[in-house]
Scaffold this active site. Structure first.
Site, PDB file in Angstrom:
ATOM      1  N   ASP A  44       0.814  -1.218   0.000  1.00 43.85           N
ATOM      2  CA  ASP A  44       0.000   0.000   0.000  1.00 43.85           C
ATOM      3  C   ASP A  44       0.851   1.273   0.000  1.00 43.85           C
ATOM      4  O   ASP A  44       0.319   2.377   0.057  1.00 43.85           O
ATOM      5  CB  ASP A  44      -0.930   0.002   1.220  1.00 43.85           C
ATOM      6  CG  ASP A  44      -0.153   0.001   2.524  1.00 43.85           C
ATOM      7  OD1 ASP A  44       1.102  -0.090   2.477  1.00 43.85           O
ATOM      8  OD2 ASP A  44      -0.782   0.100   3.598  1.00 43.85           O
ATOM      9  N   LYS A 198      13.728  43.146   0.680  1.00 38.53           N
ATOM     10  CA  LYS A 198      12.813  42.289  -0.098  1.00 38.53           C
ATOM     11  C   LYS A 198      11.420  42.305   0.523  1.00 38.53           C
ATOM     12  O   LYS A 198      11.287  42.357   1.736  1.00 38.53           O
ATOM     13  CB  LYS A 198      13.373  40.863  -0.087  1.00 38.53           C
ATOM     14  CG  LYS A 198      12.488  39.811  -0.695  1.00 38.53           C
ATOM     15  CD  LYS A 198      13.125  38.416  -0.636  1.00 38.53           C
ATOM     16  CE  LYS A 198      12.636  37.595   0.524  1.00 38.53           C
ATOM     17  NZ  LYS A 198      13.123  36.221   0.540  1.00 38.53           N
ATOM     18  N   ARG A 200       7.632  40.253   0.477  1.00 38.75           N
ATOM     19  CA  ARG A 200       6.930  39.054   0.001  1.00 38.75           C
ATOM     20  C   ARG A 200       5.441  39.354   0.015  1.00 38.75           C
ATOM     21  O   ARG A 200       4.788  39.219   1.044  1.00 38.75           O
ATOM     22  CB  ARG A 200       7.208  37.883   0.957  1.00 38.75           C
ATOM     23  CG  ARG A 200       8.413  37.049   0.566  1.00 38.75           C
ATOM     24  CD  ARG A 200       8.195  35.586   0.933  1.00 38.75           C
ATOM     25  NE  ARG A 200       9.415  34.807   0.804  1.00 38.75           N
ATOM     26  CZ  ARG A 200       9.885  34.350  -0.349  1.00 38.75           C
ATOM     27  NH1 ARG A 200       9.261  34.629  -1.471  1.00 38.75           N
ATOM     28  NH2 ARG A 200      10.982  33.643  -0.378  1.00 38.75           N
ATOM     29  N   ASP A 228      14.405  27.880  -3.078  1.00 39.24           N
ATOM     30  CA  ASP A 228      13.196  27.073  -3.214  1.00 39.24           C
ATOM     31  C   ASP A 228      12.663  27.279  -4.638  1.00 39.24           C
ATOM     32  O   ASP A 228      13.042  26.567  -5.557  1.00 39.24           O
ATOM     33  CB  ASP A 228      12.210  27.492  -2.119  1.00 39.24           C
ATOM     34  CG  ASP A 228      10.984  26.604  -2.082  1.00 39.24           C
ATOM     35  OD1 ASP A 228      10.899  25.664  -2.897  1.00 39.24           O
ATOM     36  OD2 ASP A 228      10.081  26.838  -1.253  1.00 39.24           O
TER      37      ASP A 228
HETATM   38  C1  R5P Z   1      13.997  33.297   3.130  1.00 43.26           C
HETATM   39  O1  R5P Z   1      13.840  33.538   4.314  1.00 43.26           O
HETATM   40  C2  R5P Z   1      15.010  32.307   2.700  1.00 43.26           C
HETATM   41  O2  R5P Z   1      16.279  32.621   3.185  1.00 43.26           O
HETATM   42  C3  R5P Z   1      15.073  32.174   1.185  1.00 43.26           C
HETATM   43  O3  R5P Z   1      15.443  33.419   0.644  1.00 43.26           O
HETATM   44  C4  R5P Z   1      13.765  31.764   0.596  1.00 43.26           C
HETATM   45  O4  R5P Z   1      13.161  30.729   1.305  1.00 43.26           O
HETATM   46  C5  R5P Z   1      13.976  31.322  -0.834  1.00 43.26           C
HETATM   47  O5  R5P Z   1      12.734  31.032  -1.405  1.00 43.26           O
HETATM   48  P1  R5P Z   1      12.496  31.231  -2.954  1.00 43.26           P
HETATM   49  O6  R5P Z   1      13.667  30.574  -3.649  1.00 43.26           O
HETATM   50  O7  R5P Z   1      11.191  30.523  -3.226  1.00 43.26           O
HETATM   51  O8  R5P Z   1      12.408  32.693  -3.227  1.00 43.26           O
END
Ligand code: R5P
Length: 317
Positions: A44, A198, A200, A228
């Site tokens: 499974d 920066k 977000r 990421d």
């Molecule tokens: C933020 O606090 C981290 O240090 C990275 O800058 C962030 O997690 C990177 O994420 P992404 O590549 O999606 O912008």
């Protein structure tokens, strides 16, 4: 190898499936074979684990980064449980990447503190120690009630950049949160520092508001703990180019490289991307201009020093 010339008697290194290549390199550095482990699946899809050699009374190190899929974390917990029930004398969880660490405080209503939950699960499974690399926040060490040795990949990167003839380099922090790390980096390279402001607007979307510091005509080294979706570093690289920066180098410890990351990195004005092997990067997720660096030697030394009860702190510098 420097610092590794002590007996490995009683030391066992086990690996999950998340980063077998790194585990094999560490075993090679330590001059031992990886402990035999049978990792399979039930019909499974559930994970089955069996340690195929005696670990009773041994100093057991279990290596597994806990990047997605979540099965990596589960495999780690099952390995720890198996080692504990097999009467290992001491179990150290070697976590080159600490996944689920980003939700580390209750900054909105009705959110979990995932980093604490994961630390609780690892501790409850039965570890005696944790060995990690570049946690997302240094204070995550405090989420464990067992000793934590927290290593930095920075010396691996600075050794790499020292070998290059960079043009009056500026180390750039891609956000205010990474300014302290970038300052240490700049000091080691005798470089100046710039910081990006920066924003977000939403999760995984990054916007550069301002760049503090002089980058015009300089080679820039953008340093981050993880890439990421690569929005942060590629937006930063474009902003630096727009301000007249010369060549742009990027380095990050943990290569999650999810979603659009590889395309973004390939399309951005980046001369070289240096990443470590804390997370295994499959061939098809490798951006062009990639330079891989290994944390294998660093972790091997930490394992050897831990095993022989020597101070590990020289590796924290
Ligand atoms: C933020 O606090 C981290 O240090 C990275 O800058 C962030 O997690 C990177 O994420 P992404 O590549 O999606 O912008």
């Amino acid at each position: 190898m420097d610092g590794l010339a002590v007996p490995s008697h009683g030391l066992k290194l086990l690996s999950g499936t998340a980063n077998r290549g790194l585990a094999e390199e560490i075993a090679r550095n330590l001059g031992i074979d990886l402990c035999r482990v049978n990792l399979g699946r039930f019909a499974d899809g559930e994970i089955s684990v069996r340690i195929d050699e005696n670990v009773r009374g041994n100093d057991v190190f279990i290596l597994q980064p806990t990047n997605p899929p979540a099965e990596n974390l589960l495999e780690l917990l099952l390995l720890i449980d198996a080692a504990r029930r097999a009467s290992a004398a001491r179990i150290t969880c070697v976590m080159p990447y600490y996944g689920y660490a980003r939700q580390d405080r209750k900054d909105q209503p009705r959110v979990p503190i995932g980093a604490k939950l994961v630390a609780n699960m690892i501790t409850a499974a039965g570890v005696d120690r944790v060995l990690g690399v570049d946690f997302h926040q240094h204070q995550l060490q405090g989420f464990f009630d067992v000793p934590v040795d927290h290593l930095y990949a920075m010396p691996v990167f600075t050794a790499h950049y020292r070998k290059m003839q960079l043009n009056d380099p500026v180390v750039v922090a891609p956000d205010v949160g990474s300014a302290k790390m970038a300052r240490g980096f700049a000091k080691r390279l005798n470089a100046s520092l710039a910081i990006i402001d920066k924003r977000r607007p939403q999760a995984n979307v990054s916007e550069v508001v301002n760049v503090v510091g002089d980058v015009e005509g300089h080679d820039c080294i953008l340093v981050d703990d993880m890439i990421d979706t690569a929005g942060t570093v590629t937006e930063a690289a474009r902003a630096l180019k727009g301000l007249g920066a010369k060549d742009i180098y990027i380095c990050a410890t943990h290569a999650l490289l999810s979603g659009p990351a590889v395309k973004r990195l390939n399309d951005a004005p980046i001369k070289e991307i240096a990443l470590t092997d804390t997370i295994a990067i499959p061939e098809e997720r490798r951006p062009k201009n990639l330079f891989m660096l290994s944390v294998g030697e660093l972790i091997s030394k930490a394992i050897r020093f831990t095993h022989s009860e020597q101070s590990v702190s020289s590796l924290f510098d």
